[in-house]
Design a protein around this motif. Sequence first.
Motif, short mmCIF file in Angstrom:
data_model
loop_
_atom_site.label_atom_id
_atom_site.label_comp_id
_atom_site.label_asym_id
_atom_site.label_seq_id
_atom_site.Cartn_x
_atom_site.Cartn_y
_atom_site.Cartn_z
N ARG A 12 -39.21 22.21 31.01
CA ARG A 12 -39.79 23.67 32.31
C ARG A 12 -39.86 22.04 33.17
O ARG A 12 -39.60 22.85 34.26
N MET A 13 -39.61 20.84 33.02
CA MET A 13 -39.46 19.82 34.14
C MET A 13 -38.25 19.47 34.88
O MET A 13 -37.65 19.91 35.96
N LEU A 14 -37.16 20.23 33.58
CA LEU A 14 -35.75 19.54 34.32
C LEU A 14 -34.72 21.32 34.92
O LEU A 14 -34.31 20.44 35.18
N SER A 15 -35.44 22.05 34.70
CA SER A 15 -35.05 23.68 34.69
C SER A 15 -35.05 23.95 36.20
O SER A 15 -33.79 23.82 37.01
N PRO A 16 -35.88 23.56 37.02
CA PRO A 16 -35.64 23.06 38.75
C PRO A 16 -34.99 22.29 39.10
O PRO A 16 -33.93 22.46 39.94
N LYS A 41 -23.88 25.28 17.12
CA LYS A 41 -22.03 25.14 17.20
C LYS A 41 -22.09 23.64 18.04
O LYS A 41 -21.16 23.13 17.32
N TYR A 42 -23.39 23.55 19.50
CA TYR A 42 -23.05 22.58 19.51
C TYR A 42 -23.72 21.38 19.37
O TYR A 42 -24.44 20.43 20.44
N GLY A 43 -24.62 21.62 18.26
CA GLY A 43 -24.98 20.02 17.71
C GLY A 43 -26.76 20.18 18.66
O GLY A 43 -26.85 18.91 18.89
N VAL A 44 -26.74 20.71 18.81
CA VAL A 44 -27.99 20.15 19.93
C VAL A 44 -29.89 20.16 19.14
O VAL A 44 -29.67 20.95 17.94
N MET A 45 -30.03 19.12 18.80
CA MET A 45 -31.09 17.92 17.71
C MET A 45 -32.09 18.79 19.05
O MET A 45 -33.15 18.66 17.71
N SER A 46 -32.72 18.14 20.13
CA SER A 46 -33.58 18.24 20.22
C SER A 46 -32.90 18.99 22.01
O SER A 46 -32.17 18.77 22.28
N ILE A 47 -34.72 18.79 22.86
CA ILE A 47 -34.29 20.28 23.72
C ILE A 47 -35.33 19.49 25.18
O ILE A 47 -36.18 18.92 24.40
N PRO A 48 -34.57 19.69 26.41
CA PRO A 48 -33.51 19.78 26.52
C PRO A 48 -32.37 18.87 26.58
O PRO A 48 -31.98 17.84 26.99
#
Length: 106
Positions: free
Chosen positions: A35-39, A68-75
């Motif tokens: 939510r911090m990175l979205s804007p 598929k893109y190896g996303v292990m943590s977000i953002p």
Amino acid sequence: MANIIEANAATFDDLLTNDLPVVIDFWAPWCGPCRMLSPVVDEIAGELEGKIVVAKCNVDENQDLAMKYGVMSIPTIVMLKGGSEVMRSVGAVPKPKLKGDIEANL
């Protein structure tokens, strides 16, 4: 305001065939750093409109794409050029850093 695409199974193949580099924001609604990175992503999308395509992928609704893109943590921000990954940023990074990383890969 730049047009930001919702990345999901139905739209993803079209994203990969885009002539412009594609920047994908992997996020979830419950994630504070997301939510911090979205804007920041929204601002960069506006500033680099015509140079990049920006998409947001809700990992809760699109677990297959995240895997598929190896996303292990977000953002996680992934930049694709010609369908291949050219840049990845994990975590809530400052706007100048993220924008600089994207511009370096245009």
